[in-house]
Every structure is written in structure tokens, then in C-alpha cells.
Design a protein around this motif. Structure first.
Motif, mmCIF file in Angstrom:
data_model
loop_
_atom_site.group_PDB
_atom_site.id
_atom_site.type_symbol
_atom_site.label_atom_id
_atom_site.label_comp_id
_atom_site.label_asym_id
_atom_site.label_seq_id
_atom_site.Cartn_x
_atom_site.Cartn_y
_atom_site.Cartn_z
ATOM 1 N N ARG A 21 0.839 -1.196 0.000
ATOM 2 C CA ARG A 21 0.000 0.000 0.000
ATOM 3 C C ARG A 21 0.879 1.253 0.000
ATOM 4 N NH1 ARG A 21 -5.290 -2.337 2.710
ATOM 5 N NH2 ARG A 21 -5.264 -3.561 0.809
ATOM 6 N N GLY A 24 2.376 1.538 -3.431
ATOM 7 C CA GLY A 24 1.355 1.947 -4.382
ATOM 8 C C GLY A 24 1.035 3.426 -4.265
ATOM 9 N N ASN A 25 0.846 3.888 -3.035
ATOM 10 C CA ASN A 25 0.538 5.303 -2.833
ATOM 11 C C ASN A 25 1.696 6.183 -3.283
ATOM 12 O OD1 ASN A 25 -1.956 4.662 -1.830
ATOM 13 N ND2 ASN A 25 -1.370 4.820 0.318
ATOM 14 N N ARG A 28 1.846 6.374 -7.110
ATOM 15 C CA ARG A 28 0.697 7.174 -7.544
ATOM 16 C C ARG A 28 0.986 8.662 -7.352
ATOM 17 N NH1 ARG A 28 -1.623 8.123 -10.924
ATOM 18 N NH2 ARG A 28 -3.505 9.362 -10.825
ATOM 19 N N TYR A 32 2.557 8.035 -11.595
ATOM 20 C CA TYR A 32 2.600 6.853 -12.465
ATOM 21 C C TYR A 32 1.266 6.103 -12.467
ATOM 22 C CZ TYR A 32 7.648 7.372 -12.614
ATOM 23 O OH TYR A 32 8.896 7.845 -12.819
ATOM 24 N N ASP A 33 1.052 5.354 -13.535
ATOM 25 C CA ASP A 33 -0.013 4.359 -13.532
ATOM 26 C C ASP A 33 0.499 3.215 -12.654
ATOM 27 O OD1 ASP A 33 -2.323 3.007 -14.146
ATOM 28 O OD2 ASP A 33 -1.559 2.179 -16.035
ATOM 29 N N VAL A 34 -0.365 2.615 -11.880
ATOM 30 C CA VAL A 34 0.108 1.563 -10.984
ATOM 31 C C VAL A 34 -0.924 0.447 -10.850
ATOM 32 C CG1 VAL A 34 -0.710 2.835 -8.944
ATOM 33 C CG2 VAL A 34 1.025 1.076 -8.645
ATOM 34 N N LYS A 35 -0.408 -0.770 -10.742
ATOM 35 C CA LYS A 35 -1.272 -1.909 -10.398
ATOM 36 C C LYS A 35 -0.620 -2.703 -9.281
ATOM 37 C CE LYS A 35 -4.230 -2.485 -14.335
ATOM 38 N NZ LYS A 35 -4.543 -3.184 -15.580
ATOM 39 N N ILE A 36 -1.438 -3.098 -8.332
ATOM 40 C CA ILE A 36 -0.949 -3.876 -7.193
ATOM 41 C C ILE A 36 -1.807 -5.124 -7.100
ATOM 42 C CG2 ILE A 36 -0.601 -3.873 -4.688
ATOM 43 C CD1 ILE A 36 -0.750 -0.788 -4.841
ATOM 44 N N ARG A 54 3.379 -2.952 -9.784
ATOM 45 C CA ARG A 54 3.930 -2.586 -11.094
ATOM 46 C C ARG A 54 3.580 -1.131 -11.362
ATOM 47 N NH1 ARG A 54 2.607 -5.484 -15.959
ATOM 48 N NH2 ARG A 54 4.840 -5.452 -16.427
ATOM 49 N N GLU A 169 0.787 9.277 5.648
ATOM 50 C CA GLU A 169 -0.613 9.171 5.209
ATOM 51 C C GLU A 169 -1.156 7.742 5.258
ATOM 52 O OE1 GLU A 169 -0.209 12.772 1.926
ATOM 53 O OE2 GLU A 169 -0.456 10.702 1.256
#
Lengths: 190, 586
Positions: A21, A24-25, A28, A32-36, A54, A169
Motif C-alpha cells: 500500500r 502503491g501510494n 501514484r 505513475y499508472d500503478v497496479k498492485i 507494477r 498518510e
């Protein structure tokens, strides 16, 4: 930018989800575009778990393929070995140098492999540390994963202050200070 | 991060489904927890000021709650894992005939690869049998949009709509654009017995309407916005849907792709047109060849399961090998000991299984964390089929082999599973004069799926206090005289009670009670410590597989205090008094 592949592997219950997380945050926030992709359910009960992160300009597949990981973060030695073949040739392996016996080892049905770090170091760039011991020194064994994030952050192209902002955060309000201390410890580790 | 319309968020597929339902103006949602569907309700409850959501005791009840809301003109949803659809299939098959008033959406979450399930069934097959249309998103953003569209399609075609997801979609996160909640007015309830009461005469007429509806949806699928055609190089064409679309995109960026959003009924004309424009056609779908078999039945040549598996999840590398014929230069995986899931440190089920093992009893098992009692070294659970089945299979074995035979067996079922479907089976034992013993392993939560409340916890999904159904008195009310409640960690008492109740020629229920060690209200009694002077290295403390205990280099027991939840079970197992539970300082 070519898509970057990060994997976090460990034992169910160790907190791989919080780590993904934060990552990913972070990606973001950097635009960037992101996938988890995560594992929930039964494997969370002490099983081997893996999380994929990614990020890049446009990410399609949510999982990291074998031979494609830029960074492999392992929360336990045996899990590092289990997933090492996911690393790219020049990928970095960050290992929390602790041993947790899986049940087949605990009951004598299998042997825990010897010299994991040494053997992996022959093939890969390995950074290992006993983050749990360091976390205990900080006063909370559970923040070991934030120490590891610090170690990984040093090897990624993002600003240190942004990392700290994201940690602030993402973690529970009560644990912000100790998590930031843990992150700094990891960031300055090597 | 706040969830404001007009902003973006990185969201789990399940959170995005909840968001889509919220934006669609859903007013009633019901579900029973089950991986990989649980987080839908857990996210929907964030919007509880604007909607109602609940945990129902099982999926059939959840589906019927949603149907009731739909009958009376509001948008309603029921979400469940794939095997939950089986439980709910009775209302599902018939509501397909009656149709809807308010939009009715069923989310079915499949689990290719069996991350947390007892089978790998494909819900599209069930939906085909039930004549229920299915739409399938391929990432979180689509999950939001498709769920929203599902409510519209449901009302437009007067049918329940199934949104099918898989574990990878449900538990992956990507960027989602948030929109406002639609202001949907309730539709008036109009008495219409011919449509809403399914008796033979009415259902006969409705069946024709269902067939017409499916035909119409198939035709309309030709230009339905949920289906997307990407013409590129036409030498190779791929028909795909859901998560496999992402793998196709990754591996074959040059190929032409027909990405189906509506996967049942298939848009035949669109597929025929696409197939006619490409030289070589592949069908890429996880699990069963649902699309492929239909396309082949229309005389279209294509390749699918000849080269792609029906088992497990797909991946980009799998397609590289199977379709592109690439030989990948990948290091083989190291041969390392497996790490299967196990009961947690401090888990009350461990203590019950330890006693059963000692008494050489066999357990008819059920679905929950306690199914892990089948794993070495415990291996007490010997059979398990589905939710609630422990009690009825115990009854079946008694009827097959007699009341002496059943004395060596018990049924082991959790509290949430007991309320799900176990209670019916217990009624059957009473009614049909059984004499077996049922152990309700009551950890006061739905453990495996992450601690959801149920009818016996005293809390609702919305967080309100409610009447706490008393399992002890429920069993009593069924007419069972021998109901005993025991502290799950009191091994001495457990042993006594199990011996006594299994010997009895009447139905007994033993409630082995202790809160799940991962529950937010759990307070550890302390930490266990080994006195290395007294430890004889016998390994007895390791016989019940607590992950917090391992052998130190010298062979003596060592307890990892960061893992220990202080249940004291190991202390009770040590024959030499070498382990003690050090009480926590309060």
C-alpha cells in the motif's frame, strides 16, 4: 518509461499488504499508472504470500512474471529463495535476514536450506539485514517492514521526503513516528 | 484519502465494485463473507449513511433479501464467492424468470488457482444454466463502471445481472475515477402476480419471455459499449474477457482483440464479424471453455483449450509459451520446503484438535480456518465438502455404519458456519434420531475471511448493536438435551466432555469457546517462556504445530515472543513443566 516490477514476499501475517500500500501510494503520488496485486484469505494464515507492484506509464498486467522483477523484497530468508527466480538478471534482492520455520520443517518432514543468503549472493545483487532485530531496538518489532521499505527506497528514484509523506498518510496515526524512524533507519542502512 | 467524486484513487477491485454500486444508487446490499468477495461489503459499509448493507447468515438468504428489495423498486445487490452462488442458486434460477423491478445485481467471485476455496468452478456455467446474463470487468476502474452499468442493464432488460470477477481482479488495485452517486428514484411497487409469483402456469409463460430476453440481449450485444473491438494486425485475433485481457494486451500488442464485457449471452453477430476479419482466432479465457464451446458450435474455427489450460490462473508468460511458442529463458524455481497455511499462534482450534488427536477421534470437517485441522501434524479432520456439511456428513456416516461407529467421530464446525447452514443439519440429526457429537468451535467471529460479524456476535455490518443469538440456547431449543459449553483452552475439561458425549446414545453439542486470537478485541493472557534447564527436547510442545515454537540449535524448544499470543497451550502440552505462561502486566 518501461514498467517497473516490484515484488514483496513473506509469511502471511507479516504485513506485506501495508508495504504494498505504501509503495502503491508512493508511485501514484509520483504520477505513475500503478497496479498492485495481493493475496487475501487462507494463505494469510501463516502461508507463503506474494504481492506485486507494477508502475509505469501504462500498466496492463497486474502480476510480475518470472525473470522480470526489478526489486524483490523478502521478509524472510526461505521466501527469498522461493521467489528468487522472479528476479531480472540485474534485479536487486532485499532480504530480511530472519528464519521462520514452515510447518514441514518444524515437524521434521523437510530441512530448512542452509546458507541461503550466501548462495543467492552468487547469482544476484543481495542486500540483507536483520530488520526485526533493528525494529526491536526501535521499540516495536512490527515496524521491521518499514525499515525494509527504507532500504528499498534508497534504491528507487523517488524523493525521500515524499516517501515520508506517504508513510505518514498510510500507517495508523498512532504509529507514524516509529514508522518514520524505522524508514530513516532503513534508508541510511547502506 | 477521501473518496470524493471527481478525484482518483488506487482501489482494490472489490472496493471499486462497492463504489460502482454506491454510484448506481444501490439502496440494499446483502452478503455472506467469502474470499474473494468479502471486501465488497466491507467497503460498501463506508457509505452507510446513504444505503443499507448487511451480513446475512448465508448466500441464499442474502440473495433473497436483495430480491425482496428489487421487487419493491429499489436497486439491490447480493455478493458472494463462487461456491456461495451454489447456495443461492435456488432463488437465482427462479428470479431469472420473474425478473426485477429495481435493478438487481449479483456479484459472483470465482477463484481460479484456488487461493482460498474448495473448488475451481466457473460461475459463468451456473449463470448459463440459470439464464442470467453475465458481465465481466478486467480491472478496478471497469469493475466500478460495469457494476454501475449492470444496474441499468438489469432494469432495461428486466433481469438480474451477474457481475463475474476473479480473485486476481478482486484483489488487485489500480487507479479508479470517482463519480457522484446517482439520484435514483424508487420505482413504484405494482402488484403483478403473473410476474412475481412463480407457480407452474406463470413460470411457463415467463420462460418464453426469458428466452426472448436472452436472444434480444445477444443481438443488442453487437453495439453494447461494454464490448470493445480493437482492430490491429488481422493475422491474429483474440477473443477474451476479464483479467486474461490484461495478459493478452501485455503479450500481443499487435493482435486484433475482441474484448467481451457481456460474456453471457454472447454477442454472436459481433463475434462472427470479428472472426471473419482475422486469419487465426484464439480464445483466451480462464477456467472453462464457456466462450470457446459456443463459438465453435457456430462453426467458427478457433483455438483455445487445445493449448491453454482449464486449471489455475493465466499469466503473460503462459500466453507467451502457449500462443507465441516462445521458449523463455527463466531460471527454474528453487526446490524449497512448502509453506502451507496453518492455525495461528493462540488459535483456540489447536487445543480442540490436540485433545481429539489424543483421544484418537476422527473429525468430519467443515469450511473455515479449522479446516486446517486436516494439515500435518494435526490431521484430525478427515472429510470436508462444503459449508455446513460436517454435521450432515456425520449423520450420514452414522446411518451408514451405526451408532457404535459414530462414537469414534465428531463433527467440527465454526460458529459462523454453524449459523450459515449447519443449523439445518443439526435439526436433521434431532429429527432423524442421530446419536453423534457436534463440536461447535466458537471463536465468536467469521475468522478465515477476516473477522466479520454474524448473528451471534451482537453487531451488524453497519456497526449497530443487535440481539446476540445464543448458540447454546438455540441448540437447546432444537431439543438437544446435552449441550455443554467449554473453554476451548481447558484441555482437561474438553477431554472429559468429549469422552462423555461421544459415548452417549443421544445427540450432543459441545461448544468449545474462545475468541479468535486475531480478533481486534483479543487480549493475550501473557507470553509463554521456555525454561531451558527443564526442557528435555522431547518435542511434545511442537506436536500441535504452533508457529511461534521452533527447535533451537541445541534441540530445545524456543518461543518467538513476537509471534506468541500467550494462549498457554504449549505449557499444557509440556510433560516436564518447562513452559510457563508469564501473565501480562496490567
Amino acid at each position: 518509461m518501461e514498467t517497473k516490477n516490484i515484488m514483496i514476499v513473506g509469511v502471511g501475517g507479516q504485513g506485506t499488504l501495508l508495504t504494498s500500500r505504501i509503495l502503491g501510494n508512493m508511485t501514484r503520488k509520483e504520477g505513475y499508472d500503478v497496479k498492485i496485486s495481493e493475496v487475501h484469505g487462507m494463505a494469510q494464515r501463516g502461508g507463503s504470500v506474494v504481492t506485486y507492484v507494477r508502475y509505469g506509464d501504462n500498466v496492463a498486467e497486474p502480476i510480475v512474471e518470472e525473470g522480470c522483477a526489478d526489486v524483490l523484497i523478502a521478509f524472510e530468508r526461505l521466501e527469498a529463495l522461493r521467489y528468487a527466480h522472479f528476479l531480472k538478471k540485474d534485479g536487486v534482492l532485499i532480504v530480511n535476514d530472519v528464519r521462520m520455520d514452515p510447518m514441514p520443517v518444524a515437524i521434521g518432514a523437510a530441512e530448512y536450506p542452509e546458507n541461503i543468503i550466501e548462495n543467492l549472493s552468487k547469482k544476484h545483487k543481495v542486500i540483507s539485514l536483520d530488520a526485526k532485530a533493528e525494529a526491536v531496538k526501535l521499540g516495536n518489532a512490527r515496524v521491521f517492514n518499514t525499515i525494509i521499505i527504507g532500504v528499498a527506497a534508497k534504491r528507487m528514484d523517488f524523493d525521500k521526503d515524499t516517501w515520508i509523506e506517504v508513510i505518514r498518510e498510510t500507517v495508523k496515526p498512532k504509529t507514524v513516528d516509529i514508522n518514520i524512524a524505522a524508514f530513516n533507519l532503513g534508508f541510511d542502512f547502506i | 484519502m477521501s473518496e470524493k467524486a471527481g478525484t482518483q484513487m488506487v482501489m482494490l477491485g472489490n472496493a471499486a465494485i462497492a463504489r460502482g454500486a454506491y454510484e448506481a444508487g444501490v439502496k440494499v446490499s446483502a452478503a455472506y463473507p467469502g474470499t474473494p468477495s468479502t471486501e465488497i461489503s466491507e467497503n460498501l459499509v463506508k457509505y452507510k449513511d446513504e444505503l443499507y448493507c448487511e451480513w446475512s447468515p448465508n448466500e441464499k438468504v442474502a440473495m433473497e433479501v436483495a430480491i425482496g428489495a428489487s421487487f419493491h423498486g429499489v436497486r439491490a445487490m447480493a455478493s458472494m464467492k463462487h461456491v456461495g452462488v451454489n447456495v443461492a442458486s435456488d432463488p437465482l434460477f427462479t428470479i431469472a424468470y420473474a425478473g426485477v423491478n429495481g435493478g438487481l445485481v449479483i456479484v459472483a467471485a470465482d477463484d481460479p488457482g484456488l487461493y482460498s476455496s474448495q473448488n475451481e468452478q466457473d460461475s459463468r456455467m451456473v449463470a448459463r444454466a440459470a439464464m442470467v446474463p453475465v458481465i465481466e470487468p478486467s480491472d478496478s476502474e471497469e469493475a466500478r463502471i460495469f457494476t454501475k452499468r449492470a444496474f441499468e442493464l438489469s432494469e432495461k432488460y428486466d433481469t438480474p445481472i451477474m457481475v463475474r470477477t476473479t480473485t486476481r481482479l478482486a484483489h488487485s488495485q489500480c487507479i479508479v475515477n470517482l463519480e457522484e452517486r446517482q439520484d435514483i428514484e424508487d420505482k413504484p411497487y405494482v402488484k403483478n402476480i403473473a410476474k412475481n409469483v412463480m407457480m407452474p402456469a406463470m413460470a411457463k409463460a415467463r420462460h418464453l419471455i426469458v428466452e426472448e430476453r436472452m436472444k434480444k440481449m445477444s443481438e443488442d450485444g453487437y453495439d453494447l459499449d461494454l464490448n470493445k473491438v480493437y482492430y490491429n494486425d488481422t493475422k491474429v485475433g483474440v477473443i477474451t474477457s476479464g483479467i486474461p485481457y490484461q495478459y493478452v494486451k501485455e503479450v500481443m500488442p499487435e493482435a486484433s482483440v475482441l474484448k467481451l464485457g457481456l460474456v453471457h449471452p454472447l454477442p454472436r453477430k459481433l463475434i462472427e464479424e470479428f472472426a471473419s476479419k482475422v486469419d487465426k482466432l484464439y480464445i483466451v479465457e480462464e477456467l472453462e471453455p464457456v466462450i470457446e464451446e459456443q463459438v465453435k458450435s457456430w462453426g467458427i474455427k478457433c483455438t483455445g483449450k487445445e493449448i491453454l489450460t482449464v486449471q489455475g490462473e493465466y499469466s503473460a508468460n503462459l500466453l507467451r509459451k502457449a500462443i507465441l511458442g516462445q521458449k523463455l529463458d527463466i531460471e527454474p524455481a528453487a526446490d524449497v520446503p512448502a509453506r502451507p497455511p496453518i492455525l495461528c499462534p493462540g488459535c483456540p482450534h489447536r487445543s480442540v484438535y490436540h485433545v481429539l488427536k489424543k483421544l484418537k477421534k476422527h473429525a468430519a470437517g467443515d469450511i473455515g480456518c479449522y479446516t486446517l485441522g486436516a494439515v500435518a501434524p494435526l490431521q484430525v479432520v478427515e472429510t470436508s465438502a462444503c459449508m455446513g456439511s460436517s454435521i450432515s456428513t456425520l449423520h450420514g456416516l452414522e446411518k451408514a455404519k451405526g451408532s457404535e461407529y459414530v462414537k469414534d467421530w465428531v463433527a467440527c464446525i465454526g460458529d459462523s458456519t454453524f449459523l450459515h447452514t449447519g443449523v439445518n443439519s443439526l435439526m436433521n440429526m434431532v429429527y432423524n434420531k442421530a446419536t453423534g457429537t457436534v463440536i461447535i468451535m466458537d471463536n465468536s467471529t467469521t475468522g478465515m475471511t477476516g473477522h466479520q460479524d454474524h448473528a451471534a456476535t451482537g453487531k451488524t455490518l453497519m456497526g449497530d448493536d443487535t440481539y446476540m443469538i445464543d448458540i447454546f440456547n438455540l441448540c437447546k431449543a432444537l431439543g438437544i438435551e446435552n449441550v455443554v459449553e467449554v473453554d476451548a483452552f481447558d484441555m482437561k475439561k474438553l477431554e472429559e466432555v468429549i469422552k462423555e458425549e461421544t459415548a452417549r446414545d443421544a445427540v450432543s453439542v459441545i461448544i468449545a469457546k474462545s475468541l479468535c486470537a486475531l480478533h481486534k478485541d483479543f487480549v493475550p493472557k501473557g507470553k509463554c517462556k521456555v525454561d531451558t534447564e527443564k526442557c528435555k527436547k522431547c518435542g511434545m510442545c511442537m506436536a500441535s504445530a504452533c508457529p511461534a515454537i521452533h527447535k533451537a540449535a541445541d534441540g530445545s524448544a524456543e518461543i518467538d515472543e513476537t509471534l506468541c499470543n500467550g494462549c498457554g497451550h504449549c505449557a499444557g502440552c509440556c510433560p516436564f513443566g518447562a513452559i510457563s505462561l508469564i501473565p501480562a502486566n496490567r
